[in-house]
Design a protein around this motif. Structure first.
Motif, PDB file in Angstrom:
ATOM      1  N   LYS A 224     -19.505 -17.045  52.298  1.00  0.00           N
ATOM      2  CA  LYS A 224     -18.752 -18.242  53.549  1.00  0.00           C
ATOM      3  C   LYS A 224     -19.999 -17.852  54.859  1.00  0.00           C
ATOM      4  N   THR A 225     -19.764 -19.422  54.831  1.00  0.00           N
ATOM      5  CA  THR A 225     -20.804 -19.579  56.004  1.00  0.00           C
ATOM      6  C   THR A 225     -20.051 -19.703  57.429  1.00  0.00           C
ATOM      7  N   PRO A 226     -20.509 -19.342  58.252  1.00  0.00           N
ATOM      8  CA  PRO A 226     -18.990 -19.586  60.093  1.00  0.00           C
ATOM      9  C   PRO A 226     -20.518 -20.795  60.025  1.00  0.00           C
ATOM     10  N   VAL A 227     -19.195 -21.562  61.019  1.00  0.00           N
ATOM     11  CA  VAL A 227     -19.537 -22.989  61.486  1.00  0.00           C
ATOM     12  C   VAL A 227     -20.724 -22.438  63.205  1.00  0.00           C
TER      13      VAL A 227
ATOM     14  N   LYS B 163     -13.613 -31.094  56.248  1.00  0.00           N
ATOM     15  CA  LYS B 163     -14.879 -30.146  56.280  1.00  0.00           C
ATOM     16  C   LYS B 163     -14.481 -28.657  55.934  1.00  0.00           C
ATOM     17  N   VAL B 164     -13.662 -28.117  55.368  1.00  0.00           N
ATOM     18  CA  VAL B 164     -13.069 -27.474  54.640  1.00  0.00           C
ATOM     19  C   VAL B 164     -13.256 -27.032  53.162  1.00  0.00           C
TER      20      VAL B 164
ATOM     21  N   GLU C  82      -3.576 -21.054  51.621  1.00  0.00           N
ATOM     22  CA  GLU C  82      -4.035 -20.931  53.228  1.00  0.00           C
ATOM     23  C   GLU C  82      -2.388 -20.477  53.245  1.00  0.00           C
TER      24      GLU C  82
ATOM     25  N   ARG D  72      -5.252 -29.851  59.734  1.00  0.00           N
ATOM     26  CA  ARG D  72      -6.293 -29.551  59.192  1.00  0.00           C
ATOM     27  C   ARG D  72      -7.535 -30.765  58.760  1.00  0.00           C
ATOM     28  N   ASP D  73      -8.543 -30.282  58.700  1.00  0.00           N
ATOM     29  CA  ASP D  73      -9.511 -31.061  58.449  1.00  0.00           C
ATOM     30  C   ASP D  73     -10.400 -30.821  57.259  1.00  0.00           C
TER      31      ASP D  73
ATOM     32  N   LEU E 163     -17.019 -26.685  53.350  1.00  0.00           N
ATOM     33  CA  LEU E 163     -17.345 -25.089  53.840  1.00  0.00           C
ATOM     34  C   LEU E 163     -17.225 -24.522  52.058  1.00  0.00           C
TER      35      LEU E 163
END
Lengths: 831, 651
Positions: free
Chosen positions: B383-386, B369-370, B350, B365-366, B373
């Motif tokens: 990438k699919t946004p949440v 989840k990262v 990042e 930071r999760d 994704l």
């Protein structure tokens, strides 16, 4: 005004990749593809561009490996030349000038010194002929090749419409509903045609043709999705064909596997279909390839195939139909409605990608970062369907908020959605915060955030303008509802209109205190605190096309361009016109980090660039004839570090770089660098020679292969493989005994090696060859070593190929093998 | 020693990040997308594990004097593709060095025969044809990478040599076992000794390219500072190469919380510019230092800023867990940092721009989840946004979708605040109203006939905000009941009723058809009252927008229809309304208790109305007090059905 050593327009973002079928190199490690005027060499392993071969002056239309030398490549171009390259080193070997436009290129192993090209027929429009070009042998680099021999007349222009049959015995061409086969040996031309009637929704027109590699069989694709397999076409009457039907729309391309047992087909459904043994019941699919398939090509070893897609992508697929790699250029969407937007977080250029997606394109590395699925609806590849697509995109100053507008393609009653996404740092992803259905009753024309750094993102304001004659101000509010899980959401704060005119553009001043909204002919300036109308400007006649505020020292100016051909600068303090210029401005783009503004005008088929500061009516830079195409969009992208080299001459290029998008969707930029500097030549590379340690296998294999090659050439007859019976009993036993009952490898090794020894030159050539085959089979088990040995073998073969006789070789080989035998084979037991 | 797995950022803008995991695989990550670029498994990855990595320098530059230390040399040109062969040198545990091409994704060459023990460090010379390596076998080897042969080999230390660094001008080499030695590369002689570390040195780096005081002519090395860190040592030392050979001790030292595992710094080229140093420790923290190097400093310096990463820990496991930072590098702009954190096998990369004025930063930071994704995007880069279910949705008519066309000038904040007190005021009003009713209710047992007509129910429901009562009343579909109820409703309840109706209209689209009848009759009966209200626009703006957005499709037709309807019904209603007061008046006479007349005249009227309307139903109510609501409704309906008809017939 133009300084010497002027700026050059440089293409970036990669031109279209689907100019022609891609070609795998012989070892399937590299992929060669035509890209605009260039030929690109990609590494299959890493997706990186290894070489960029430039030299053609127009689009490259065909590339083929030299059948007589796998390290060489022929390429044909619309500029009328065929070029021969050494693609591993990126060196142009020869240029053959043919003269007329070349539309497709084919090579044949049997044709000694000629290649086949498709050229337009002289004197007739839209008729093309397949000709064979004799490649003249000569010393120079540039050669004339005018010796043309017409093979077929009235062929299709696309490279997909012609295919060469098994061992070059015949050539097939399709056009319309006609199929013609020409047999070279017999000089016989057979024509077949299908009915033109469109019965039951069928459409018999041919779209592509391929030939079976080992049998007399032709596969043709049709416009209605059928695939026909033709056999027995030697006879005019008794030909047969069978039909495979899965595709619902046109079959774009077909490819046979190397043995001909598998047939791959693809079309607009973006599904790759694999047919086994030409039967329609046995088929495999690889769906969701993203976009329509344009070309399919197979590697010569059959391990890989690749599909070229209409959206500028190459997908490499391995033999069991799994994605392996994808090489993605700048996605060409039908219409870039979103404009060029820079994402402040990733510094990537953001624009329309695949339908419903936003692509993030990194300009630093010139590759796509990712594409963001905003619409989140399954895209159905079907003509005539109304699809939703993104039309507007805006980022907040720090990139924490993203606003997107999507609309369905209907013209009269668009279905609009405004979505506000929050960048969720925890999950490193955008998260939908607010969705607003029908934010405006008609198309949204413009959208912008108030960029205010010092106030932080709490005071964010978004303005949308619509053709429903209003502009709306959206603000972020804290949710009072305790049940809501989100702490903030967006609501409308103000709806403004002006005399029921359509709102066309909006922009905020640098400090965010003023909002300018253009309503047809008038620019209105609003106070962003109270939403009072402060003043209006207009420059009749003509509607306002673009507006922007000046920045930094020029923040008191408002610039507007009208579609009547005027560029106006208004002073906000005196509310008067400061200056105006008669220019047909199509693009007005302020630099976010300096006071410069770039304007691109479009007049009589050429675009010109003007860079100016609002406080001076004289532009600081003019470039006439920037490019022939119309420039639709532009964006200033801030540089990471200010560029020093061009700072004296072009101060406006110091802090940021200017990018353009033309109507043919070429992304361009301006560079001060000379051509040599920009094209990184291969000579600059770190010269590290390949030197890998010699493994015992490679020594063994190298010798055998070398001998085999020698004998092949000496005896001048083809070596017949696959005679399992003639192999020595020891080897046979070794291969046929199950692995779990075999003794340890170290024990077997000496027997195996002994069996390979040649007993005093009374063995036939075939046998030796066989044994080599066996060995390589065994070697393949050891996949790690295999690559290494293959390369090594090539190296050694060059050195010792000269002047050694067969018998002598076998003796020396014997010696060599003895030596090997004494060596330590303990490493084998490790496997 | 179980050191952290070797990893390195590519030169030129850190586009790639290479790391070698414990499984012996080399992975190359794309830093911009945090995406696995490719993976390479050396043939002997299990026996000869990778011990160190080094990227080849960006390119050979002509003036070697200007070059920074190779790892720091970053040249990035926006828009330029630098696809030159990126060679990665990999040192292995058995003493061989592999040169791997990250562009081709294959092994380029193997350097053998230099070391017979673990390679501890590899460094490229700026001119890129030389490679230096050091090993546990106490030797330093200079390689010619063109021919892959050993150019020179010499004994570097009495124990194993653990680290190397080449001077900015490329003429000197720093090597370190326990003591740090500066070698002259020309003669391979020791130029200087630096002692001070008790354990073997794990990192060496030049921090300056030019001496800070320009008084003396620069000979390429004198006056430069370099940095060293050792294993099991929480101090990073800075040394200066001085002409007077007095460099016995470190010039200064930086203190961190644990053994440093990854160090990156920005080289200061100007005297005033501080050196920025990022140190990743074994405990997973990142320490940032910013310091202008000028001479001695006794006290160890503490970090300006410490960065930690933790999981949010709000759902499921309640305690946030720390996430280790694996590596960090400064971006080309020297402001933002590239952080690599998480698992070594699947790190997350990042780019962060941090406010380093704070002394301690904890990034939440999760990781799960990262990563989940990220795996979606592995091949197709999509990438699919949440999209959560708690997203706010604004449809036309919902408050916030659009505002009324300009209310009197007031800032948006003020307005927002205003609205809230406004609501509370109303509720006070309502309370007052409720008091009235209560009073009247209290009175009713005293002989007054009880009412349960719809109007009363409605008013009660509105005042108590009782959803049950309101549902009961508002869900009637009979036109007449609606009309009558509205007509008999007290005027003060009109606005609350309208608000209630607006709320219901927004909620369920199906309920709208029922609510519209109520709205219609409210507007027909109470139009005159509504028009007298001074704050009509803010009160009913929302309703107006709602209607506007709903009728948009058939705007003109609906408008015409609506206007005609109002006209026609106004004429009819004017008579019925006249009738109602008549009833009222008659009812007034029946009153025995006058206490309600003390209130304002409006209220009086309302109270009257209420009681009047319900005269007839009193008895029934008493009889059937225990009965189900439904039956009550029916009977009520029956009653009220009768009345208007009678009225109209009378007319």
């Amino acid at each position: 005004m133009v300084a010497p050593g002027a700026l050059r327009v440089v293409r970036c973002g990669g031109s279209t990749l689907c100019g022609a079928r891609a070609v795998f190199s012989a070892d399937s490690k590299y992929l060669l593809c035509a890209s605009g005027d260039f030929v690109k060499v990609y590494s299959v392993n890493t997706e990186e561009t290894l070489r960029l071969m430039s030299g053609h002056a127009d689009l490259v239309t065909g590339i083929q490996l030299n059948p007589h030398n796998h390290m060489q490549l022929y390429s044909s171009s619309l500029d009328g030349t065929i070029k021969l390259w050494d693609f591993m080193d990126g060196i142009l070997i020869k240029t053959f000038t043919v003269g007329s436009k070349l539309l497709a290129l084919y090579t044949l192993a049997t044709a000694e010194d000629s290649v086949f090209v498709v050229i337009p027929k002289k004197g007739e429009r839209d008729t093309f002929q397949l000709v064979s070009v004799k490649l003249t042998k000569g010393a120079g680099q540039d050669l004339e090749s005018k010796e043309l021999l017409v093979v077929l007349d009235g062929v299709g222009a696309s490279m997909k419409h012609i295919a060469f049959g098994r061992e070059g015995a015949y050539v097939v061409s399709v056009k319309g509903v006609n199929l013609q086969v020409y047999f070279f040996k017999r000089k016989l031309l057979n024509r077949f045609s299908l009915s033109t009637l469109k019965t039951k929704g069928g459409d018999n027109r041919f779209s592509c043709v391929v030939c079976h590699p080992t049998e007399d069989c032709i596969a043709t694709g049709h416009a209605d999705g059928k695939i026909r397999l033709w056999r027995n076409f030697h006879h005019k009457k008794e030909y047969t064909y069978s039909t495979l039907h899965w595709h619902h729309d046109i079959v774009m391309d077909l490819a046979f596997s190397m043995e001909g047992t598998r047939l791959l087909s693809g079309g607009v459904e973006s599904v790759l279909v694999q047919w086994h043994n030409e039967s329609s019941c046995q088929k495999d699919f690889l769906p969701r390839l993203g976009s329509p398939i344009e070309y399919i090509s197979m590697a010569s070893d059959g391990a890989l195939c690749c599909t070229l897609h209409t959206d500028n992508r190459i997908t490499i697929i391995n033999s069991n139909l799994r994605f392996s790699r994808s090489i993605q250029g700048l996605i060409k969407s039908r219409d870039v409605k979103t404009g060029l937007v820079v994402d402040p977080r990733t510094k990537a250029l953001v624009l329309n990608g695949e339908p419903g997606h936003l692509q993030f394109y990194s300009l630093q590395s010139d590759q796509q970062l990712f594409s963001l699925d905003i619409v989140q609806r399954q895209y159905i590849h079907e003509a005539g369907l109304k699809q939703s697509d993104l039309v507007k995109v805006a980022f907040s100053a720090r990139g924490t908020w993203l606003a997107t507008v999507e609309e369905s393609e209907e013209v009269t009653d668009p279905e609009l959605q405004l979505k506000l996404w929050f960048y969720h740092e925890e999950a490193q992803s955008f998260q939908l915060n607010t969705r607003i259905n029908t934010p405006h009753d008609n198309h949204i024309t413009d959208m912008c955030f108030r960029d205010m750094d010092e106030l932080g993102d709490d005071s964010l304001i978004l303005v949308t303008t619509g053709r429903d004659c209003v502009f709306k101000v959206w603000v972020m509010v804290e949710d009072t509802d305790p049940e809501a899980q989100q702490s903030v959401s967006w609501t409308c704060d103000f709806v403004g209109s002006y005399h029921n005119y359509q709102a066309t553009n909006c922009c905020f001043s640098e400090d965010g205190s003023l909002l300018a909204v253009s309503f047809e002919e008038t620019v209105t300036v609003w106070d962003s605190l109270t939403w009072d109308l402060k003043c209006t400007f207009c420059h009749p006649p003509g509607n306002i096309r673009k507006i922007c505020f000046g920045r930094l020292t020029c923040s008191k100016y408002l610039i507007g361009a009208t579609d009547y051909g005027f560029l106006c600068c208004w002073n906000l303090l005196t509310c008067a016109l400061e200056w105006s210029a008669h220019l047909n401005i199509v693009v007005l783009q302020p630099d976010p980090v300096s006071e410069h503004i770039a304007a691109v005008s479009w007049l009589s088929k050429e675009s010109s660039l003007f860079v100016f500061k609002p406080n001076e009516p004289r532009p600081i830079y003019i470039q006439r004839n920037l490019c022939k195409e119309k420039i639709l969009l532009a964006a200033f992208v801030p540089r990471d570090e200010p560029e020093m080299t061009s700072s004296e001459k072009y101060p406006w290029l110091r802090k940021s770089q200017l990018f353009f998008l033309t109507d043919t969707q070429e992304l361009m930029t301006l560079s001060t660098k000379s051509l040599e500097e920009r094209l990184t030549p291969s000579s600059k590379q770190l010269a590290v020679e390949e030197s890998l340690p010699v493994t015992p296998f490679s020594v063994l294999l190298g010798k055998h292969r070398q001998q085999q090659a020698q004998e092949d050439t000496d005896l001048g007859k083809p070596v017949v493989h696959n005679k399992q019976e003639q192999a020595s009993p020891a080897v046979k036993e070794l291969l046929h005994t199950p692995a779990h009952v075999l003794p340890s490898a170290s024990f077997l090794c000496s027997i195996f090696i002994n069996s390979l020894l040649i007993s005093k030159e009374n063995k036939s050539v075939e046998e030796v060859a066989d044994e080599v085959e066996m060995e390589s089979e065994k070697a393949e088990d050891d996949s790690d070593e295999e690559d290494v040995t293959a390369m090594e073998q090539e190296d050694t073969s060059h050195m010792e190929l000269l002047g050694e006789m067969t018998c002598k070789l076998s003796k020396s080989q014997e010696k060599e093998l003895r030596k090997i035998r004494k060596m330590d084979y303990s490493w084998i037991s490790a496997f | 020693m179980a050191a952290a797995p070797p990893c390195a950022f590519s030169p030129r803008g850190c586009r790639l990040f290479a790391s070698c995991g414990p499984d012996g695989r080399l992975r190359v990550w794309d830093t911009a997308g945090s995406r696995l670029q490719h993976e390479y498994v050396p043939s002997a990855h299990l026996s000869a594990a990778c011990t160190c990595l080094a990227w080849a320098p960006a390119e050979a530059r002509q003036p070697p004097g200007k070059d920074g230390p190779q790892r720091k040399k970053r040249k990035s040109e926006v828009g330029e593709v630098d696809k030159q062969l990126d060679i990665l040198a990999i040192g292995t545990a058995v003493g061989s060095i592999l040169l791997y091409s990250t562009v081709k994704g294959e092994l380029q060459s193997k350097l053998d025969g230099g070391h017979d023990s673990r390679v501890n460090c590899v460094r490229w010379h700026q001119d890129s044809c030389c490679l230096y390596s050091c090993s546990d076998d106490k030797h330093i080897v200079e390689w010619n990478t063109q021919t892959c042969k050993v150019k020179c080999k010499w004994k570097g230390d009495n124990s194993s040599v653990t680290c190397l660094c080449i001077s900015p001008d490329g003429k000197m080499l720093l090597s370190a076992g326990r003591t740090i030695k500066l070698w002259d590369l020309e003669t391979k002689e020791v130029y200087r000794h630096f002692t001070g570390h008790a354990t073997s040195v794990s990192s060496l780096m030049f921090t300056t390219v030019k001496p800070m005081n320009e008084s003396k002519p620069f000979d390429g090395i004198t006056g430069l500072y370099f940095l060293s860190g050792a294993i099991h040592d929480r101090l990073l030392s800075v040394w200066q190469i001085r002409s007077d050979r007095k460099e016995k001790n470190a010039v200064m030292s930086f203190t961190v919380t644990d053994e440093p595992t990854f160090v990156d710094l920005t080289v200061s080229e100007v005297k005033e510019e501080p050196v920025k140093l990022a140190v990743v420790c074994r405990d997973g923290q990142l320490h940032l230092f910013e310091h202008i190097l000028n001479g001695y400093c006794k006290k160890p310096l503490t970090s300006n800023c410490t960065i930690q990463i933790a999981t949010p820990g709000n759902d499921g496991d309640s305690t946030p867990k720390p996430v280790p930072i694996l590596a960090a590098a400064f971006c080309t702009d020297k402001q933002s940092l590239l952080l690599v954190y998480g698992n070594t096998l699947q790190p997350i990369i990042e780019k962060v721009t941090l406010n380093t004025s704070e002394s301690h930063i904890c990034l939440v930071r999760d990781i799960q989840k990262v990563l989940s994704l990220k795996t979606d995007a592995a091949l197709t880069k999509v990438k699919t946004p949440v999209v959560n279910s708690d997203t706010k949705v604004l449809v036309p008519g919902i408050p916030g979708h659009s505002t009324a066309v300009k209310t009197p000038a007031s800032g948006k904040e003020k307005k927002k605040n205003k609205r809230k007190p406004g609501e509370t005021e109303e509720s006070i009003e309502e309370r007052l109203g409720a008091l009235d009713i209560d009073v009247s209710k209290v009175k009713t047992p005293g002989g007054l006939p009880q009412t349960d007509s719809f109007a009363v129910l409605l008013v009660q429901g509105l005042e108590s905000n009782d959803a049950e009562i309101l549902n009961k009343v508002l869900n009637t579909r009979k036109e007449n009941i609606v009309k009558n109820t509205v007509a008999r409703m007290p005027i003060h309840a009109v606005i609350p009723l309208l608000h209630e109706l607006t709320k219901r209209l927004q909620g369920n689209p199906y309920s709208a058809s029922v609510m519209v009848r109520w709205l219609k009759s409210v507007f027909t009966v109470h139009a005159s009252y509504l028009s007298t209200l001074p704050d009509l626009i803010p009160q009913l703006g929302m309703l107006y927008q709602l209607m506007e957005s709903r009728v948009k499709t058939l705007q003109k037709l609906c408008r015409l229809h609506g206007r005609l309807f109002i006209l026609v019904t106004q004429v009819a209603a004017s008579q019925t309304v006249q009738d109602v007061p008549e009833v009222n008046q008659t009812a007034k006479l029946v009153y025995e208790d006058d206490s309600s007349e003390e209130e304002g005249s409006d209220d009086e009227m309302i109270a009257d109305k209420d009681s009047d309307e319900n005269w007839d139903e009193d008895e029934e109510k008493e009889e059937q007090s225990d009965e189900q609501d439904m039956t009550v409704e029916k009977e009520v309906n029956g009653d009220s059905d009768l009345e208007p008809e009678n009225e109209s017939e009378e007319e």
